[in-house]
Scaffold this active site. Structure first.
Site, PDB file in Angstrom:
ATOM      1  N   SER A  76     -11.342   0.215   2.557  1.00  0.00           N
ATOM      2  CA  SER A  76     -10.543   0.095   3.777  1.00  0.00           C
ATOM      3  C   SER A  76      -9.938   1.449   4.145  1.00  0.00           C
ATOM      4  O   SER A  76      -9.193   2.031   3.357  1.00  0.00           O
ATOM      5  CB  SER A  76      -9.432  -0.933   3.584  1.00  0.00           C
ATOM      6  OG  SER A  76      -9.966  -2.204   3.325  1.00  0.00           O
ATOM      7  N   ARG A  97       0.825  -1.209   0.000  1.00  0.00           N
ATOM      8  CA  ARG A  97       0.000   0.000   0.000  1.00  0.00           C
ATOM      9  C   ARG A  97       0.865   1.268   0.000  1.00  0.00           C
ATOM     10  O   ARG A  97       0.545   2.272   0.629  1.00  0.00           O
ATOM     11  CB  ARG A  97      -0.951   0.025   1.201  1.00  0.00           C
ATOM     12  CG  ARG A  97      -1.855  -1.177   1.298  1.00  0.00           C
ATOM     13  CD  ARG A  97      -2.756  -1.319   0.072  1.00  0.00           C
ATOM     14  NE  ARG A  97      -3.531  -2.542   0.175  1.00  0.00           N
ATOM     15  CZ  ARG A  97      -3.133  -3.731  -0.293  1.00  0.00           C
ATOM     16  NH1 ARG A  97      -1.972  -3.832  -0.925  1.00  0.00           N
ATOM     17  NH2 ARG A  97      -3.877  -4.797  -0.162  1.00  0.00           N
ATOM     18  N   GLU A 134      -5.137   4.544   5.404  1.00  0.00           N
ATOM     19  CA  GLU A 134      -4.790   4.185   4.028  1.00  0.00           C
ATOM     20  C   GLU A 134      -5.353   5.227   3.078  1.00  0.00           C
ATOM     21  O   GLU A 134      -4.823   5.460   1.994  1.00  0.00           O
ATOM     22  CB  GLU A 134      -5.380   2.795   3.728  1.00  0.00           C
ATOM     23  CG  GLU A 134      -4.973   2.200   2.421  1.00  0.00           C
ATOM     24  CD  GLU A 134      -5.485   0.781   2.256  1.00  0.00           C
ATOM     25  OE1 GLU A 134      -6.020   0.469   1.168  1.00  0.00           O
ATOM     26  OE2 GLU A 134      -5.356  -0.030   3.194  1.00  0.00           O
TER      27      GLU A 134
END
Length: 344
Positions: A243, A168, A339
Site C-alpha cells: 500500500s 500507521r 505510507e
C-alpha cells in the site's frame, strides 16, 4: 579494531521491493549491538547521512544515488523470555523477517500475529509503521522496543506507551527518527486461550470456501495469505511496496458534506470520532486503477499499490504518486498521504 565491513558503491536494487536502482556510497551490515558501538566510534560515520533498512519493503529511493551509508539491520534470533499458562513473551531481533516470526508463532501454537501474515519487511521496521491488517496491529502485542540512538550511542528499552503507536504511525517517524531498532519484545497468547479475529467478511468467505468450520490460527493465517496473494503483486515479479498511501480521514461535519457530494463513497467509523475513507476507493474512482505511465503504474488488482513494470526509476514512481495525489485532491477534495518512506 572494528570488524565492520564498509561496502562501497552498492546498488540498492536488491535491498528495496520496488526494485529501483540507486547507488549508495556505503552499506554496513549491523549484526549485533556491538556492531552499533563500533559504527558510532567510527570517524567515517559521523560525517555521513545514514538510513536504516530492513527488508526494504516500505521504501522508495527517489534519486539515482544515496550519498551516505545504508545500515542494514541483520540482527536475528527469536528468544522466549518468559512463559505462563496463557501466554509467552518473545524477544525478537530487528533483522528477523516478519513472516518468519509469524510462522514461528503458528508452529509453536502462539496466537496474535496470524492476521498479520505475509506482511513484507522485518521485525525492526514493524513498530515504526505500526503495521496492521485485517483488524490487527503490532501494537496489540508489543511490550517494548530496544533502540540505539545513532546520535548519542545510548541503548535503551522503550515501553509500548513511549513508542506512541498509532494508525500507521509511531514516535519513530517523528521525534525519534535517529534510532536503530535492535529488538522488539512481544506478548503472544497460547492458542487455546486466544479469541480469533475473523471479523472481516473476506476472511470468513475464504474459510467457508475451504470448508473450515472451526478456524485455527493456521487456517486464519492461510486464508489471509491467500487474500494478500490475490490482491497484492509479488515484488519478486513486479516491483512494489504494498500500500503506497494511507487511508484518508474526515470528521463528522466533513463526513456529511462528503456523503452529499459523493453518495457512494464508503465511510467507516474510526478513532476519536473520525471516519475512514479507503484510499483505494478514492484512487479507483478517479480512474487510476490499472493505469500505466511509462514503466510505472497502478496495479490492476489493487488501486493502493504502485508498481514498477521493469526498469522504472524511483523518480518516475514518485511523479506517478504526485499525479494521483493532485488528481484525488482536485476531484474529490481529499489529501492522500504516502505510507511509503520516500528517500530523496
Amino acid at each position: 579494531m572494528s570488524l565492520l565491513c564498509w561496502e562501497e558503491d552498492v546498488n540498492l536494487r536488491q535491498y528495496n521491493t520496488f526494485n529501483v536502482d540507486s547507488i549508495a556510497r556505503y552499506l554496513v551490515r549491523i549484526r549485533s549491538t556491538n556492531d552499533l558501538k563500533d559504527l558510532l566510534a567510527s570517524p567515517q560515520f559521523r560525517d555521513l547521512r545514514y538510513l536504516v533498512i530492513g527488508g526494504g519493503s516500505n521504501i522508495l529511493f527517489a534519486e539515482a544515488t544515496f550519498d551516505g551509508v545504508i545500515l542494514k539491520n541483520e540482527i536475528y534470533g527469536i528468544e522466549v523470555v518468559s512463559e505462563s499458562e496463557n501466554n509467552a513473551v518473545l524477544r525478537v531481533g530487528g533483522g528477523v523477517e516478519w513472516m518468519s516470526l509469524v510462522t514461528y508463532c503458528i508452529d509453536h501454537d502462539l496466537s496474535g500475529l496470524e492476521n498479520l501474515s505475509l506482511i513484507p519487511g522485518t521485525v525492526g521496521a514493524a513498530p515504526i509503521q505500526n503495521i496492521g491488517a485485517y483488524g490487527a496491529e503490532i501494537s496489540d502485542v508489543t511490550l517494548s522496543v530496544e533502540v540505539c540512538n545513532l546520535e548519542t550511542g545510548e541503548i535503551r528499552t522503550m515501553s509500548k506507551d513511549e513508542c506512541a503507536l498509532k494508525y500507521r504511525d509511531s514516535i519513530f517517524k517523528h521525534a525519534l527518527k535517529n534510532v536503530f531498532i535492535s529488538s522488539v519484545t512481544i506478548r503472544v497468547s497460547k492458542a487455546q486461550f486466544h479469541c480469533l479475529n475473523t471479523q472481516y467478511s473476506s476472511v470468513q468467505d475464504v474459510l467457508q470456501q475451504q470448508g473450515v468450520t472451526t478456524p485455527t490460527i493456521r487456517s486464519v493465517s492461510g486464508a489471509i495469505c491467500l487474500l494478500r496473494r490475490r490482491k497484492l503483486p509479488d515484488p519478486k515479479i513486479l516491483g512494489n511496496a504494498g500500500s503506497f498511501f494511507k487511508n484518508a480521514t474526515c470528521d463528522a461535519s466533513l463526513c456529511k458534506t462528503t456523503m452529499k457530494a459523493h453518495p457512494k463513497i464508503p465511510l467507516f467509523p474510526g478513532p476519536d470520532g473520525f471516519y475512514i475513507i479507503p484510499a483505494a476507493w478514492l484512487i479507483e474512482d478517479c480512474g487510476w486503477k490499472g493505469r500505466q505511465i511509462g514503466k510505472a503504474g497502478v496495479s490492476a488488482t489493487h488501486a493502493l499499490v504502485l508498481v514498477n513494470y521493469g526498469g522504472a526509476q524511483g523518480r518516475e514512481i514518485l511523479l506517478l504518486a504526485d499525479s494521483i495525489i493532485k488528481d484525488v485532491q482536485t476531484k474529490l477534495g481529499f489529501q492522500l498521504i504516502p505510507e511509503v518512506n520516500i528517500i530523496r
